[in-house]
Design a protein around this motif. Sequence first.
Motif, short mmCIF file in Angstrom:
data_model
loop_
_atom_site.label_atom_id
_atom_site.label_comp_id
_atom_site.label_asym_id
_atom_site.label_seq_id
_atom_site.Cartn_x
_atom_site.Cartn_y
_atom_site.Cartn_z
N THR A 111 0.81 -1.23 0.00
CA THR A 111 0.00 0.00 0.00
C THR A 111 0.84 1.27 0.00
N GLY A 112 0.52 2.17 -0.90
CA GLY A 112 1.17 3.48 -0.94
C GLY A 112 2.48 3.52 -1.71
N ASP A 139 1.00 -0.85 -4.91
CA ASP A 139 -0.05 -0.27 -4.05
C ASP A 139 -1.08 -1.33 -3.64
N ALA A 140 -0.59 -2.49 -3.28
CA ALA A 140 -1.49 -3.59 -2.93
C ALA A 140 -1.67 -3.65 -1.41
N GLY A 141 -2.93 -3.62 -0.97
CA GLY A 141 -3.24 -3.67 0.46
C GLY A 141 -3.65 -5.06 0.91
N ALA A 142 -3.95 -5.15 2.22
CA ALA A 142 -4.26 -6.46 2.82
C ALA A 142 -5.41 -7.17 2.09
N ASP A 143 -6.45 -6.42 1.74
CA ASP A 143 -7.62 -7.04 1.10
C ASP A 143 -7.24 -7.72 -0.21
N LYS A 144 -6.40 -7.01 -0.97
CA LYS A 144 -5.98 -7.54 -2.27
C LYS A 144 -5.21 -8.86 -2.06
N GLY A 158 4.70 -12.74 -1.02
CA GLY A 158 5.91 -11.90 -0.99
C GLY A 158 5.53 -10.44 -1.03
N LEU A 159 6.05 -9.67 -0.06
CA LEU A 159 5.75 -8.23 0.01
C LEU A 159 7.02 -7.44 -0.27
N SER A 160 6.87 -6.39 -1.09
CA SER A 160 8.01 -5.54 -1.41
C SER A 160 7.70 -4.09 -1.03
N ALA A 161 8.70 -3.38 -0.51
CA ALA A 161 8.54 -1.94 -0.21
C ALA A 161 9.87 -1.25 -0.37
N GLN A 168 6.15 0.32 6.71
CA GLN A 168 5.33 0.16 7.92
C GLN A 168 4.02 -0.57 7.58
N ASN A 169 3.54 -0.39 6.35
CA ASN A 169 2.28 -1.05 5.96
C ASN A 169 2.41 -2.57 5.86
N MET A 170 3.66 -3.04 5.82
CA MET A 170 3.87 -4.49 5.74
C MET A 170 3.38 -5.18 7.01
#
Length: 222
Positions: A111-112, A139-144, A158-161, A168-170
Amino acid sequence: MNELLEKLAVCVERGKINVQSPYPPDMKGQDGAYEITKKALEEGINPQDILNNGLMVGMGKIGVKFRDNKVFVPDVLIAAKAMKSAMELLKPYFQSGQVKHKGSIVLGTVTGDLHDIGKNIVSMVIEGGGWNVIDLGVDAGADKFLNAIKEHKVKAVGLSALLTTTMQNMETITKNIKEVFPEIKVLVGGAPLTNDFANKIGADLYAPDPQGALDYLNTVFA
Ligand code: B1M
């Protein structure tokens, strides 16, 4: 190993897409990953062997070299392009179930955050390692992520930032995933992250590079 598959691995590693492609200059005019895969299929080589012992070998080599700073972003991109050209020919065999992935992973920039160059490389290396990647983009959030996990039978996320703000959104995304799907492994990566941060947010792995993420998946889901 079969000579054609050895050649195929070299084509992927060197980024030789097809006979027309001028890169790399010392392979100009030679068959590329596309033609060699076609020949291998015509010769009756099992498509799973083409994937495991040709294409994945080449991508594996480039992934390790990238991790060790022996090659750079463009080398990975061109290798992935060569692999993709061959994968087009293998598509029908995936659809018929004759060729199988090791499993599926959902991947996205959180996200963001709009940075996707690194995430796309991670996607290519993991795909090149025999995994099916469901890429949620940026820009993918928890719901996605939760919807994608529900829709596809995945083993990991896998989460990337790339931003100190968006990393922090992770935490929220990881907590949401773990609440609903405690068995799903969560891998995190991106330039501002650390191992400590990954531990703090409850992720299963901090991967500093794409190869680290692939090695983890291959080990945990061996
Ligand atoms: Co941005 N940006 N950017 N940017 N940008 C950085 C990240 C920044 C460090 C530049 C700087 O100030 N020096 C800075 C962040 C500062 C911070 O938070 N500490 C920054 C900023 C501030 C911003 C904006 C806020 C600027 C503004 O508008 N004021 C804005 C934010 C937009 C948003 O996201 N909401 C912004 C925008 C952009 C562009 C759109 C212009 C563009 C992105 C284009 C795109 O991605 N499609 C961009 C770019 C290109 C960068 C830099 C220059 C390069 C990032 C990159 O692609 N690196 C970057 C500065 C820099 O790094 N020199 C910067 C190459 C890539 C291969 O590496 O992404 O680290 P990387 O991925 C690696 C590893 O981290 C790892 O493997 C990858 C391959 O090796 N990895 C994983 C990544 N994810 C992983 C996941 C895994 C495992 C490994 O498992 C799941």
